[in-house]
Write a protein that holds these residues in place. Sequence first.
Motif, PDB file in Angstrom:
ATOM      1  N   VAL A  77       4.160   9.436  17.534  1.00  0.00           N
ATOM      2  CA  VAL A  77       4.842   8.549  16.582  1.00  0.00           C
ATOM      3  C   VAL A  77       5.971   9.300  15.886  1.00  0.00           C
ATOM      4  O   VAL A  77       7.074   8.762  15.726  1.00  0.00           O
ATOM      5  CB  VAL A  77       3.836   7.970  15.565  1.00  0.00           C
ATOM      6  N   LEU A  78       5.715  10.539  15.471  1.00  0.00           N
ATOM      7  CA  LEU A  78       6.772  11.328  14.823  1.00  0.00           C
ATOM      8  C   LEU A  78       7.938  11.579  15.774  1.00  0.00           C
ATOM      9  O   LEU A  78       9.100  11.536  15.362  1.00  0.00           O
ATOM     10  CB  LEU A  78       6.210  12.659  14.323  1.00  0.00           C
ATOM     11  N   LEU A  79       7.632  11.840  17.027  1.00  0.00           N
ATOM     12  CA  LEU A  79       8.682  12.044  18.023  1.00  0.00           C
ATOM     13  C   LEU A  79       9.524  10.775  18.192  1.00  0.00           C
ATOM     14  O   LEU A  79      10.756  10.849  18.256  1.00  0.00           O
ATOM     15  CB  LEU A  79       8.053  12.455  19.352  1.00  0.00           C
ATOM     16  N   ALA A  80       8.872   9.622  18.234  1.00  0.00           N
ATOM     17  CA  ALA A  80       9.601   8.360  18.368  1.00  0.00           C
ATOM     18  C   ALA A  80      10.443   8.079  17.127  1.00  0.00           C
ATOM     19  O   ALA A  80      11.579   7.611  17.236  1.00  0.00           O
ATOM     20  CB  ALA A  80       8.612   7.219  18.609  1.00  0.00           C
ATOM     21  N   VAL A  81       9.915   8.365  15.948  1.00  0.00           N
ATOM     22  CA  VAL A  81      10.671   8.146  14.712  1.00  0.00           C
ATOM     23  C   VAL A  81      11.884   9.064  14.666  1.00  0.00           C
ATOM     24  O   VAL A  81      12.986   8.642  14.307  1.00  0.00           O
ATOM     25  CB  VAL A  81       9.765   8.341  13.477  1.00  0.00           C
ATOM     26  N   ALA A  82      11.705  10.336  15.048  1.00  0.00           N
ATOM     27  CA  ALA A  82      12.830  11.269  15.047  1.00  0.00           C
ATOM     28  C   ALA A  82      13.910  10.814  16.033  1.00  0.00           C
ATOM     29  O   ALA A  82      15.107  10.874  15.726  1.00  0.00           O
ATOM     30  CB  ALA A  82      12.346  12.671  15.401  1.00  0.00           C
ATOM     31  N   GLY A  83      13.520  10.338  17.188  1.00  0.00           N
ATOM     32  CA  GLY A  83      14.491   9.819  18.147  1.00  0.00           C
ATOM     33  C   GLY A  83      15.177   8.565  17.645  1.00  0.00           C
ATOM     34  O   GLY A  83      16.376   8.373  17.855  1.00  0.00           O
ATOM     35  N   GLY A  84      14.427   7.712  16.968  1.00  0.00           N
ATOM     36  CA  GLY A  84      15.017   6.491  16.411  1.00  0.00           C
ATOM     37  C   GLY A  84      16.013   6.789  15.316  1.00  0.00           C
ATOM     38  O   GLY A  84      17.073   6.176  15.244  1.00  0.00           O
ATOM     39  N   ILE A  85      15.689   7.753  14.459  1.00  0.00           N
ATOM     40  CA  ILE A  85      16.619   8.134  13.393  1.00  0.00           C
ATOM     41  C   ILE A  85      17.899   8.704  13.992  1.00  0.00           C
ATOM     42  O   ILE A  85      18.998   8.379  13.559  1.00  0.00           O
ATOM     43  CB  ILE A  85      15.959   9.135  12.428  1.00  0.00           C
ATOM     44  N   GLN A  86      17.761   9.539  15.006  1.00  0.00           N
ATOM     45  CA  GLN A  86      18.928  10.123  15.659  1.00  0.00           C
ATOM     46  C   GLN A  86      19.785   9.032  16.303  1.00  0.00           C
ATOM     47  O   GLN A  86      21.004   9.088  16.260  1.00  0.00           O
ATOM     48  CB  GLN A  86      18.481  11.151  16.701  1.00  0.00           C
ATOM     49  N   THR A  87      19.150   8.041  16.885  1.00  0.00           N
ATOM     50  CA  THR A  87      19.889   6.943  17.503  1.00  0.00           C
ATOM     51  C   THR A  87      20.608   6.105  16.453  1.00  0.00           C
ATOM     52  O   THR A  87      21.759   5.691  16.650  1.00  0.00           O
ATOM     53  CB  THR A  87      18.925   6.050  18.306  1.00  0.00           C
ATOM     54  N   LEU A  88      19.959   5.855  15.324  1.00  0.00           N
ATOM     55  CA  LEU A  88      20.581   5.051  14.279  1.00  0.00           C
ATOM     56  C   LEU A  88      21.730   5.790  13.594  1.00  0.00           C
ATOM     57  O   LEU A  88      22.672   5.168  13.120  1.00  0.00           O
ATOM     58  CB  LEU A  88      19.540   4.644  13.237  1.00  0.00           C
TER      59      LEU A  88
END
Length: 93
Positions: free
Chosen positions: A54-65
């Motif tokens: 979940v943390l990995l997905a959140v970090a990737g989502g933040i980077q994408t946003l």
Amino acid sequence: MPPRRSRGRDPELVAANKRHQRSIDRDIGNEQALARDDQPRYRRPTIWLLVFLVLLAVAGGIQTLRHHGGGPPIARSCTRPALALEAGTVTPH
């Protein structure tokens, strides 16, 4: 104060579950399970694996946003198509 459990498991419950599984294996004739009875069982991944994913997905989502694209803004228009390739190459029609 009750005695501490090893790794959050009740030793009596673990032993009872093992005896029950062994009796089921004997009843159905599962010789492979009976032969592997003394070997340690496969432990399923703990909740920490889920937390990490979940943390990995959140970090990737933040980077994408946070990525803004870098191209010029294009006004919406149903009659005039536009394509932004780079800031220096877009020419209006």
